[in-house]
Design a protein around this motif. Structure first.
Motif, PDB file in Angstrom:
ATOM      1  N   ALA A 211       1.475  -0.782  -0.317  1.00  0.00           N
ATOM      2  CA  ALA A 211       0.051   0.051  -0.029  1.00  0.00           C
ATOM      3  C   ALA A 211       0.417   1.172   0.208  1.00  0.00           C
ATOM      4  CB  ALA A 211      -0.468   0.276   0.686  1.00  0.00           C
ATOM      5  N   LEU A 212       1.962   1.190   0.439  1.00  0.00           N
ATOM      6  CA  LEU A 212       2.383   2.061   1.000  1.00  0.00           C
ATOM      7  C   LEU A 212       3.323   2.572  -0.450  1.00  0.00           C
ATOM      8  CD1 LEU A 212       3.573   1.964   4.764  1.00  0.00           C
ATOM      9  CD2 LEU A 212       2.394   4.032   3.188  1.00  0.00           C
ATOM     10  N   ALA A 213       3.815   1.143  -1.069  1.00  0.00           N
ATOM     11  CA  ALA A 213       4.831   1.300  -2.355  1.00  0.00           C
ATOM     12  C   ALA A 213       4.632   2.680  -3.032  1.00  0.00           C
ATOM     13  CB  ALA A 213       4.677   0.353  -3.268  1.00  0.00           C
ATOM     14  N   GLY A 214       5.457   3.331  -3.686  1.00  0.00           N
ATOM     15  CA  GLY A 214       5.157   4.108  -4.549  1.00  0.00           C
ATOM     16  C   GLY A 214       4.796   5.608  -3.829  1.00  0.00           C
ATOM     17  N   LEU A 215       4.787   5.322  -2.458  1.00  0.00           N
ATOM     18  CA  LEU A 215       4.057   7.079  -1.854  1.00  0.00           C
ATOM     19  C   LEU A 215       5.715   7.581  -1.572  1.00  0.00           C
ATOM     20  CD1 LEU A 215       1.983   8.603  -0.401  1.00  0.00           C
ATOM     21  CD2 LEU A 215       2.920   6.914   1.453  1.00  0.00           C
ATOM     22  N   ASP A 216       5.627   9.040  -1.651  1.00  0.00           N
ATOM     23  CA  ASP A 216       6.491   9.317  -1.609  1.00  0.00           C
ATOM     24  C   ASP A 216       6.535  10.445  -0.074  1.00  0.00           C
ATOM     25  OD1 ASP A 216       9.017  11.757  -1.549  1.00  0.00           O
ATOM     26  OD2 ASP A 216       9.066  12.542  -3.509  1.00  0.00           O
ATOM     27  N   GLU A 217       7.370  10.381   0.753  1.00  0.00           N
ATOM     28  CA  GLU A 217       7.443  10.413   2.240  1.00  0.00           C
ATOM     29  C   GLU A 217       7.733  11.746   2.365  1.00  0.00           C
ATOM     30  OE1 GLU A 217       7.941   8.450   5.454  1.00  0.00           O
ATOM     31  OE2 GLU A 217       7.441   6.682   4.444  1.00  0.00           O
ATOM     32  N   GLU A 218       8.007  12.368   1.375  1.00  0.00           N
ATOM     33  CA  GLU A 218       8.728  13.941   1.088  1.00  0.00           C
ATOM     34  C   GLU A 218       7.437  14.133  -0.193  1.00  0.00           C
ATOM     35  OE1 GLU A 218      11.795  14.912   2.332  1.00  0.00           O
ATOM     36  OE2 GLU A 218      11.408  12.709   3.358  1.00  0.00           O
ATOM     37  N   ASP A 219       6.615  14.122  -0.263  1.00  0.00           N
ATOM     38  CA  ASP A 219       5.930  14.681  -0.854  1.00  0.00           C
ATOM     39  C   ASP A 219       4.616  14.885  -0.153  1.00  0.00           C
ATOM     40  OD1 ASP A 219       4.165  15.749  -2.683  1.00  0.00           O
ATOM     41  OD2 ASP A 219       4.172  14.382  -4.814  1.00  0.00           O
ATOM     42  N   PRO A 220       4.397  15.800   0.566  1.00  0.00           N
ATOM     43  CA  PRO A 220       2.882  16.121   1.587  1.00  0.00           C
ATOM     44  C   PRO A 220       1.653  15.768   1.015  1.00  0.00           C
ATOM     45  CG  PRO A 220       4.216  17.730   1.229  1.00  0.00           C
ATOM     46  CD  PRO A 220       4.589  17.536  -0.004  1.00  0.00           C
ATOM     47  N   GLN A 221       1.521  16.073  -0.362  1.00  0.00           N
ATOM     48  CA  GLN A 221       0.780  16.055  -1.483  1.00  0.00           C
ATOM     49  C   GLN A 221       0.082  14.921  -1.064  1.00  0.00           C
ATOM     50  OE1 GLN A 221       1.938  19.237  -4.225  1.00  0.00           O
ATOM     51  NE2 GLN A 221      -0.197  20.131  -3.890  1.00  0.00           N
ATOM     52  N   ALA A 222       1.017  13.629  -1.944  1.00  0.00           N
ATOM     53  CA  ALA A 222       0.817  12.754  -2.315  1.00  0.00           C
ATOM     54  C   ALA A 222       0.967  11.762  -0.916  1.00  0.00           C
ATOM     55  CB  ALA A 222       2.286  11.453  -2.498  1.00  0.00           C
ATOM     56  N   LEU A 223       1.164  12.428  -0.109  1.00  0.00           N
ATOM     57  CA  LEU A 223       0.518  11.652   1.067  1.00  0.00           C
ATOM     58  C   LEU A 223      -0.035  12.048   1.856  1.00  0.00           C
ATOM     59  CD1 LEU A 223       2.174  10.743   3.859  1.00  0.00           C
ATOM     60  CD2 LEU A 223       2.619  12.437   4.892  1.00  0.00           C
ATOM     61  N   GLY A 224      -1.419  13.388   1.591  1.00  0.00           N
ATOM     62  CA  GLY A 224      -2.677  13.610   1.829  1.00  0.00           C
ATOM     63  C   GLY A 224      -3.792  12.993   1.086  1.00  0.00           C
ATOM     64  N   ARG A 225      -3.164  13.139  -0.494  1.00  0.00           N
ATOM     65  CA  ARG A 225      -4.136  12.303  -1.016  1.00  0.00           C
ATOM     66  C   ARG A 225      -3.607  10.231  -0.847  1.00  0.00           C
ATOM     67  NH1 ARG A 225      -1.156  14.711  -5.731  1.00  0.00           N
ATOM     68  NH2 ARG A 225      -0.188  13.034  -5.905  1.00  0.00           N
ATOM     69  N   PHE A 226      -2.857  10.210  -0.300  1.00  0.00           N
ATOM     70  CA  PHE A 226      -3.012   8.249  -0.286  1.00  0.00           C
ATOM     71  C   PHE A 226      -3.651   8.587   1.767  1.00  0.00           C
ATOM     72  CE2 PHE A 226      -1.289   5.610   3.506  1.00  0.00           C
ATOM     73  CZ  PHE A 226      -1.485   4.445   2.448  1.00  0.00           C
ATOM     74  N   MET A 227      -3.661   9.436   2.610  1.00  0.00           N
ATOM     75  CA  MET A 227      -5.045   9.290   3.875  1.00  0.00           C
ATOM     76  C   MET A 227      -5.771   9.573   2.904  1.00  0.00           C
ATOM     77  SD  MET A 227      -1.906  11.361   6.172  1.00  0.00           S
ATOM     78  CE  MET A 227      -2.781  11.730   7.419  1.00  0.00           C
ATOM     79  N   ARG A 228      -6.074  10.325   3.002  1.00  0.00           N
ATOM     80  CA  ARG A 228      -7.604  10.666   2.216  1.00  0.00           C
ATOM     81  C   ARG A 228      -8.114   9.023   1.708  1.00  0.00           C
ATOM     82  NH1 ARG A 228     -10.847  14.913   1.742  1.00  0.00           N
ATOM     83  NH2 ARG A 228      -9.297  16.409   1.537  1.00  0.00           N
ATOM     84  N   LYS A 229      -7.261   9.016   0.406  1.00  0.00           N
ATOM     85  CA  LYS A 229      -7.869   7.184  -0.164  1.00  0.00           C
ATOM     86  C   LYS A 229      -7.475   6.425   1.271  1.00  0.00           C
ATOM     87  CE  LYS A 229      -5.646   3.995  -3.534  1.00  0.00           C
ATOM     88  NZ  LYS A 229      -5.873   2.552  -1.982  1.00  0.00           N
TER      89      LYS A 229
END
Ligand SMILES: [Zn+2]
Length: 129
Positions: free
Chosen positions: A64-82
């Motif tokens: 689930a976390l693969a491909g998630l860039d933790e340095e990218d807040p917007q990607a993190l936000g999208r991930f959390m929302r998903k």
């Protein structure tokens, strides 16, 4: 919310229908193509009747976390929302606020500054004294 897959016996079409766990018990799935109620449930990933806890674990595993860039807040936000959507739960205003801010591109540090309560919680967890 979980997606349930059905194969229509009338037209053979694969139907993907979304129900919450509680809705599903009551629901009569109908083929979106021909309106038939003769649908065979396909046993898939979400159809195994796992507990929500197990589902949560699977969302948090490395895949689930693969491909998630933790340095990218917007990607993190999208991930959390998903994640919150998949859980089908309202995680509260604080969670929404954090996700909003992440999606606007704020770093976790900026968010902690803007939301001192969060920082207090984190600090308390890291240092009980
Ligand atoms: Zn059909």
């Amino acid at each position: 919310m979980p997606v349930y897959e059905f194969r229509c016996q009338e037209c053979g079409r694969l139907a993907r229908l979304t129900y919450s766990f509680s809705e599903y018990d009551e629901a009569t799935p109908v083929c979106p193509q021909c309106g038939s109620e003769k649908l065979n449930r396909r046993i898939g990933r979400v159809a195994l009747g796992r507990s929500e806890e197990a589902q949560m674990d699977s969302m948090l595993d490395e895949n689930a976390l693969a491909g998630l860039d933790e340095e990218d807040p917007q990607a993190l936000g999208r991930f959390m929302r998903k994640m919150s959507r998949e859980m089908g739960e309202d995680l509260g205003d604080e969670f929404e606020e954090v996700v909003d801010r992440l999606e606007k591109g704020q770093s976790p540090e900026q968010i902690e500054e803007a939301l001192p309560e969060l920082a207090d919680d984190a600090g308390a967890a890291a240092d009980p004294f």
